[in-house]
Design a protein around this motif. Sequence first.
Motif, PDB file in Angstrom:
ATOM      1  N   SER A 144     -25.342 -18.307 -45.515  1.00 57.58           N
ATOM      2  CA  SER A 144     -25.867 -18.130 -44.005  1.00 57.58           C
ATOM      3  C   SER A 144     -25.651 -16.823 -43.457  1.00 57.58           C
ATOM      4  O   SER A 144     -24.554 -16.105 -43.730  1.00 57.58           O
ATOM      5  N   ALA A 145     -26.388 -16.372 -42.683  1.00 54.29           N
ATOM      6  CA  ALA A 145     -26.182 -14.867 -41.951  1.00 54.29           C
ATOM      7  C   ALA A 145     -26.910 -14.912 -40.627  1.00 54.29           C
ATOM      8  O   ALA A 145     -27.880 -15.340 -40.543  1.00 54.29           O
ATOM      9  N   GLY A 146     -26.184 -14.223 -39.851  1.00 54.51           N
ATOM     10  CA  GLY A 146     -26.776 -14.325 -38.384  1.00 54.51           C
ATOM     11  C   GLY A 146     -25.681 -13.400 -37.618  1.00 54.51           C
ATOM     12  O   GLY A 146     -25.072 -12.819 -38.140  1.00 54.51           O
ATOM     13  N   LEU A 147     -25.949 -13.346 -36.401  1.00 57.10           N
ATOM     14  CA  LEU A 147     -25.165 -12.726 -35.176  1.00 57.10           C
ATOM     15  C   LEU A 147     -23.892 -13.047 -35.234  1.00 57.10           C
ATOM     16  O   LEU A 147     -22.942 -12.314 -34.731  1.00 57.10           O
ATOM     17  N   GLU A 148     -23.439 -14.315 -35.579  1.00 56.89           N
ATOM     18  CA  GLU A 148     -22.264 -14.918 -35.556  1.00 56.89           C
ATOM     19  C   GLU A 148     -21.251 -14.497 -36.864  1.00 56.89           C
ATOM     20  O   GLU A 148     -20.261 -14.948 -37.073  1.00 56.89           O
ATOM     21  N   GLY A 149     -22.189 -13.976 -37.875  1.00 54.06           N
ATOM     22  CA  GLY A 149     -21.282 -13.385 -38.994  1.00 54.06           C
ATOM     23  C   GLY A 149     -22.054 -13.978 -40.342  1.00 54.06           C
ATOM     24  O   GLY A 149     -23.199 -14.517 -40.328  1.00 54.06           O
ATOM     25  N   GLN A 150     -21.424 -14.274 -41.388  1.00 51.77           N
ATOM     26  CA  GLN A 150     -21.905 -14.460 -42.526  1.00 51.77           C
ATOM     27  C   GLN A 150     -20.882 -15.320 -43.455  1.00 51.77           C
ATOM     28  O   GLN A 150     -19.731 -15.088 -43.455  1.00 51.77           O
ATOM     29  N   THR A 151     -21.556 -16.355 -44.053  1.00 44.39           N
ATOM     30  CA  THR A 151     -20.823 -17.244 -44.951  1.00 44.39           C
ATOM     31  C   THR A 151     -21.332 -16.970 -46.437  1.00 44.39           C
ATOM     32  O   THR A 151     -22.545 -16.989 -46.532  1.00 44.39           O
ATOM     33  N   PHE A 152     -20.581 -16.995 -47.396  1.00 44.30           N
ATOM     34  CA  PHE A 152     -20.926 -16.865 -48.860  1.00 44.30           C
ATOM     35  C   PHE A 152     -19.771 -17.228 -49.775  1.00 44.30           C
ATOM     36  O   PHE A 152     -18.538 -17.639 -49.312  1.00 44.30           O
ATOM     37  N   THR A 153     -20.309 -17.634 -50.961  1.00 39.85           N
ATOM     38  CA  THR A 153     -19.125 -17.878 -51.815  1.00 39.85           C
ATOM     39  C   THR A 153     -19.212 -16.738 -53.087  1.00 39.85           C
ATOM     40  O   THR A 153     -20.325 -15.819 -53.065  1.00 39.85           O
ATOM     41  N   TYR A 154     -18.298 -16.565 -53.706  1.00 40.09           N
ATOM     42  CA  TYR A 154     -18.093 -15.692 -54.568  1.00 40.09           C
ATOM     43  C   TYR A 154     -17.276 -16.206 -55.729  1.00 40.09           C
ATOM     44  O   TYR A 154     -16.162 -16.689 -55.757  1.00 40.09           O
TER      45      TYR A 154
END
Length: 221
Positions: A144-154
């Motif tokens: 997810s990505a937006g003005l509140e930040g970004q969430t990702f896996t790596y």
Amino acid sequence: DFRERFQVNSAPISQGELVELTAQVLDQAEDETEFELMTAIGMLHFLRSKCDLVVLETGLGGRLDSTNVIPAPEAAVITHIGLEHTELLGDTVEKIAEEKAGIIKPGCGVVLYEQGCSIYSLFEYLCHSLHSGLRLTVEPVVLSAGLEGQTFTYRDKGPYHISLLGEYQVHNAAVVLDTVEVLRRRGWNIPEDAVVQGLDRARWPGRMELVRRAPDVILDG
């Protein structure tokens, strides 16, 4: 604030110590540039503070940078290479990459932001000749990505969250995660929860910084 160039555990150097160390460095200096003087001040501050690890950022390029006076680092980290300071570093990405590769020393770990075969070949050859392990970043999976930040896996780990905006910041976070892994393999005990919290709490004032909502206001210098 000038003092934020030298931080230990997120706390800038005190005004008194900055004055004291500056006087000490100027007393020994010959004809150094401002950045070289700042490098010396920073080294003394970190020494006094008995730092376990220091994040030492080059000022320009790497090979001839004053920060490159150190012996082999635990990890030499090469972030995205673009056409910058071409009058000093060269007019192609490959030439600039050669200058940045100058921070790699025998036996250190190396983390490289993945961005092309020609650059990778240069670093692969150099790391092989210096017996330095090379770790190349891979593509993060953004959830997810937006003005509140970004969430990702790596690398099948996570999810991780960053408040920093901009697609490139997810790739910078990948560099961080690979650097942490290199340090772990070299014996540093870095708990996973510390990594998760560190990414989540990272802030970069004045760079795509969301300072208020409704109306949304973003500061970017």
